[in-house]
Scaffold this active site. Structure first.
Site, PDB file in Angstrom:
ATOM      1  N   PRO A 199       1.204   7.835   8.384  1.00 10.22           N
ATOM      2  CA  PRO A 199       0.186   8.434   7.505  1.00 10.22           C
ATOM      3  C   PRO A 199      -0.182   7.495   6.357  1.00 10.22           C
ATOM      4  O   PRO A 199       0.685   6.994   5.652  1.00 10.22           O
ATOM      5  CB  PRO A 199       0.847   9.709   6.989  1.00 10.22           C
ATOM      6  CG  PRO A 199       2.280   9.624   7.345  1.00 10.22           C
ATOM      7  CD  PRO A 199       2.449   8.588   8.396  1.00 10.22           C
ATOM      8  N   GLU A 200      -1.462   7.259   6.197  1.00 11.04           N
ATOM      9  CA  GLU A 200      -1.966   6.420   5.118  1.00 11.04           C
ATOM     10  C   GLU A 200      -2.651   7.322   4.086  1.00 11.04           C
ATOM     11  O   GLU A 200      -2.681   8.537   4.259  1.00 11.04           O
ATOM     12  CB  GLU A 200      -2.955   5.395   5.684  1.00 11.04           C
ATOM     13  CG  GLU A 200      -2.328   4.373   6.634  1.00 11.04           C
ATOM     14  CD  GLU A 200      -1.433   3.374   5.902  1.00 11.04           C
ATOM     15  OE1 GLU A 200      -1.515   3.302   4.662  1.00 11.04           O
ATOM     16  OE2 GLU A 200      -0.661   2.677   6.565  1.00 11.04           O
TER      17      GLU A 200
END
Ligand SMILES: [Zn+2]
Length: 272
Positions: free
Chosen positions: A2-3
Site C-alpha cells: 500500500p502506497e
C-alpha cells in the site's frame, strides 16, 4: 504494497463508517506486528469517541475524544475494513476495534509488517511523524521547496524525491511515473536540476498521486465488503514495470536501471 493513494483511499473508505462512533471493545489476537501493539490499548481506547480520521504520509490517524490517537501503518500487506461484529475473524485479522453500533474496524495483515500504536502526545511530535517532510498534495510542497532542499545534493533525483524528509508518500512506482511525466532522467543529480524543472516535477508528483487516488475511489465500497479485501490499485502505468516495451511518447524502448537498490524505469529519449 500500500502506497499513499491506498492509505488515502483507506482513510476515506473507513471514515464515514467509524466517525462519531464510540469504541466499546478492543480485541488483540496477535500483537507481534512490526512493533508490538501498544500494551494497554484496550484501557486507553475504551469508551472513547472517534472524532477524526486523517492521513499523514502512509499513516492512518484515528483521533478520539480526549487526546488518544490510534496510529495505523499498513506495512507491506495490511488492510482495514469495517464489518459486522458477527463476521468471524480470519487467521490474519490481528485486531478488532469494536464500535457501539455493533460494527468492527478490523485490521488484517498477512505479513505483519504493519503497526497499530496509541499515542497521547500531540501527534505531530510523535517520533514516527515529527521528521516527515510536507504532504505532496498540499501547497507547502512545490518546486521552490524541492529546489531549496536539493542544493548541493549529489544523490539521484529519484532517491531525493523518495526520501520522506523531503516529501512524503512518493514510493518507487510513483517516483518513476512522476519523473517520466516531468521528462527528468531518474539518475540525474538532485543538486543539478533547475527550479523550473522542479516546478514541473512537483506538479507531476501531485498529478500522478491524485490520479491514483481517483482510480482508487472506485473501490471505496470494498471497505465494508465482508469477504473481499480492499484491493491495492491496478493502475495504468506509463513506465513502471515496462522495461523493453515501447515508450508511449516516442516509441523507443523503456529501460531499467537500479538506483539505491530500487528498480527504476525510464525512457532515455524523453527523460534527460
Ligand atoms: Zn520516450
Amino acid at each position: 504494497m500500500p502506497e499513499l493513494p491506498e492509505v488515502e483511499t483507506t482513510c476515506r473508505g473507513i471514515r464515514p463508517h467509524i466517525i462519531d462512533k464510540t469504541i466499546v471493545d478492543v480485541i488483540v489476537r496477535q500483537n507481534q506486528l512490526r512493533w508490538p501493539i501498544t500494551e494497554n490499548i484496550h484501557a486507553r481506547l475504551l469508551n472513547r469517541k472517534i472524532t477524526a480520521v486523517l492521513r499523514r504520509a502512509k499513516y492512518c490517524l484515528i483521533k478520539t475524544a480526549g487526546d488518544e490517537t490510534i496510529i495505523i501503518h499498513l506495512g507491506m500487506s495490511g488492510n482495514l475494513r469495517v464489518v459486522n461484529h458477527q463476521v468471524a475473524a480470519g487467521k490474519h485479522d490481528h485486531l478488532d476495534i469494536v464500535l457501539n453500533d455493533q460494527s468492527v474496524l478490523r485490521f488484517n495483515d498477512t505479513r505483519r509488517f504493519g503497526a497499530v500504536l496509541v499515542s497521547s502526545s500531540p501527534i505531530e511530535q510523535h517520533p514516527l511523524i515529527s521528521h516527515l517532510g510536507p504532504e505532496p498534495l498540499t501547497d507547502q510542497f512545490n518546486g521552490t521547496h524541492l529546489h531549496a532542499l536539493a542544493k548541493q545534493k549529489k544523490c539521484s533525483v529519484k532517491s531525493f524525491i523518495m526520501d520522506a524528509h523531503n516529501v512524503v508518500g512518493v514510493g518507487n512506482i510513483y517516483a518513476s511515473e512522476s519523473l517520466f511525466m516531468a521528462g527528468i532522467h531518474p539518475a540525474r543529480q538532485a543538486g543539478r536540476i533547475s527550479l523550473k524543472r522542479y516546478e514541473k516535477l512537483s506538479s507531476c508528483i501531485k498529478t500522478v498521486l491524485q490520479q491514483a487516488i481517483e482510480q482508487g475511489g472506485t473501490s471505496l465500497k470494498d471497505f465494508v465488503n465482508e469477504q473481499g479485501k480492499p484491493g491495492y490499485f491496478q493502475q495504468s502505468l506509463a513506465v513502471y514495470g515496462r522495461a523493453g516495451e515501447n515508450c508511449q511518447q516516442c516509441s523507443n524502448k523503456i529501460k531499467q536501471l537500479k538506483l539505491a537498490q530500487r528498480a527504476s524505469y525510464y525512457c532515455s529519449h524523453c527523460q534527460r
